[in-house]
Design an enzyme around this catalytic site. Structure first.
Site, PDB file in Angstrom:
ATOM      1  N   HIS A 131      90.730 -45.487 -20.518  1.00  0.00           N
ATOM      2  CA  HIS A 131      91.090 -44.494 -21.551  1.00  0.00           C
ATOM      3  C   HIS A 131      90.490 -43.138 -21.193  1.00  0.00           C
ATOM      4  CE1 HIS A 131      92.558 -47.584 -24.380  1.00  0.00           C
ATOM      5  NE2 HIS A 131      91.479 -48.268 -24.125  1.00  0.00           N
ATOM      6  N   GLY A 137      89.011 -54.172 -26.416  1.00  0.00           N
ATOM      7  CA  GLY A 137      88.228 -54.251 -27.649  1.00  0.00           C
ATOM      8  C   GLY A 137      86.862 -53.685 -27.361  1.00  0.00           C
ATOM      9  N   GLU A 147      95.309 -43.268 -19.582  1.00  0.00           N
ATOM     10  CA  GLU A 147      96.195 -44.262 -20.203  1.00  0.00           C
ATOM     11  C   GLU A 147      97.576 -44.214 -19.556  1.00  0.00           C
ATOM     12  OE1 GLU A 147      95.985 -43.260 -24.347  1.00  0.00           O
ATOM     13  OE2 GLU A 147      94.068 -44.287 -24.588  1.00  0.00           O
ATOM     14  N   SER A 202      91.616 -52.219 -20.653  1.00  0.00           N
ATOM     15  CA  SER A 202      90.524 -51.576 -21.400  1.00  0.00           C
ATOM     16  C   SER A 202      89.185 -52.308 -21.182  1.00  0.00           C
ATOM     17  CB  SER A 202      90.930 -51.494 -22.870  1.00  0.00           C
ATOM     18  OG  SER A 202      90.097 -50.643 -23.584  1.00  0.00           O
ATOM     19  N   ALA A 203      88.613 -52.942 -22.197  1.00  0.00           N
ATOM     20  CA  ALA A 203      87.349 -53.671 -22.002  1.00  0.00           C
ATOM     21  C   ALA A 203      87.497 -54.742 -20.919  1.00  0.00           C
ATOM     22  CB  ALA A 203      86.895 -54.305 -23.314  1.00  0.00           C
TER      23      ALA A 203
END
Lengths: 235, 235
Positions: free
Chosen positions: B159, B90, B194, B122-123
């Site tokens: 990413h 997020g 990714e 991700s985050a």
């Protein structure tokens, strides 16, 4: 009376630096023999001198000389005494950090509000909004605050990029990022595509260039705005 | 002994949430009946409950239950007592702000260093590095610091996206942004595409997945690293 140009980008694809804006800048800075350049955003990490030379080369085409703020002993006086001011693009976190470090955020805002002609491109446009929170840049340095110049009563997203529907990349689109901003903030955000700019004359704000811009309001479907739209009442 | 999976993304194009990682997670969390989910990054602004339900649905496929940290009265105790921990993706600015707000950044770091199995996507992966300064996210909220968990001695760019050489967009490429970071910081940055992840077992750090990763060192030409590369000595 405010007299400001806020451009999405300095450079269009296959164009040279500031080329597409020069006819506009010739009118905008018509009373200036010399302008003050703020190179703090240092795109790609280039030095203040290199960046200032790049701006000077572009402005020489319209017979305006350029001096970098780092060349002055007192940055505050440099801003107060400037005939015109240009803040170039690069990294917004760095730009904002340096404006606070040199204690010129407030004087820059006051000077431009009082009528000194101002040009911002990219990061130099981001800081014209209420906060830098809709920048695309990487947080390479920790600024003392995200608050910026507040020359317009909303925020900008320069280099606005529409989602690539063919992409297989799963990172957030620009629109998703702005939606995340609006989960916590009610400030309107204008997505300015490359080639668009805002012209601010006094309290009048007009969308310029050939393209539409995309307006994001909290809890509303984004809208496409035609060029020449009047944004004076947006807040 | 550290036991960590740090993934570039939760979801691959045309895949479902965590799908490509489930065989790995089944082994990683083999001693866990239940894991603690940290939903603070709220992708697209969704609620903690909605996000936790999404994680729970994915983990139900490997017979693991999920409880959100927001469901506990004491977040610190929730982390200390967890069998395993997953921090979802997020907005990294929001995630880091909330970890500091709830005063759990340090205890989370200590708990994972002491061996509680951890998954980040991700985050949730960004925060495994020394700082969040190579995130791609928008600064929608002002965190008290950019320092993060320091579970690995370098930074990540999840990413990771190669420059599109056909693009006419003039915004900075990912590589340019990381170069700007390295104008002011000497921390190595690993661009994780990714489908790639890092496996950390004790002091051993290994690149996993089918893809190469791109390593950025200050003042050096970026390098492509093959899958199964040993990154234990990178710092």
């Amino acid at each position: 009376m405010k007299n400001i140009i806020i451009a999405s980008t300095s450079t269009l694809h296959e164009g040279s630096y500031l080329e597409y804006l020069l006819p506009t800048l010739q009118i905008h800075f018509k009373n200036c023999k010399s302008i003050l350049f703020i190179p703090y955003a240092r795109p790609g990490g280039i030095s203040h001198d290199e960046y200032t030379a790049k701006a000077a080369q572009a402005f020489s085409k319209i017979n305006i000389t350029v001096k970098g703020i780092h060349e002055f002993e007192n940055a505050e006086d440099a801003i107060k005494n400037a005939e015109g001011i240009f803040t170039g693009g690069g990294n917004t976190f760095l730009l904002v950090t340096k404006l606070y470090y040199h204690n010129v955020m407030q004087i820059l805002s006051e000077t431009v509000k009082n009528g000194t002609p101002y040009l911002g491109t990219s990061a130099g446009s981001n800081i014209c909004g209420l906060s830098m929170q809709t920048t695309n840049d990487m947080p390479i340095i920790y600024p003392p605050s995200f608050q910026t110049l507040g020359l317009i009563p909303f925020n900008l997203n320069p280099h606005y990029l529409d989602a690539d529907l063919q992409s297989k990349h799963m990172g957030e689109t620009r629109e998703t990022r702005i939606k995340e901003f609006h989960a916590f903030n009610s400030i309107p955000v204008l997505g300015l595509r490359e080639g668009s700019w805002l012209e601010v004359n006094g309290d009048k704000i007009t969308l310029k260039g050939n393209l539409k811009a995309r307006l994001f309001l909290q809890n509303q479907t984004p809208q496409e705005l035609e060029t020449e739209s009047d944004l004076s009442n947006l807040k």
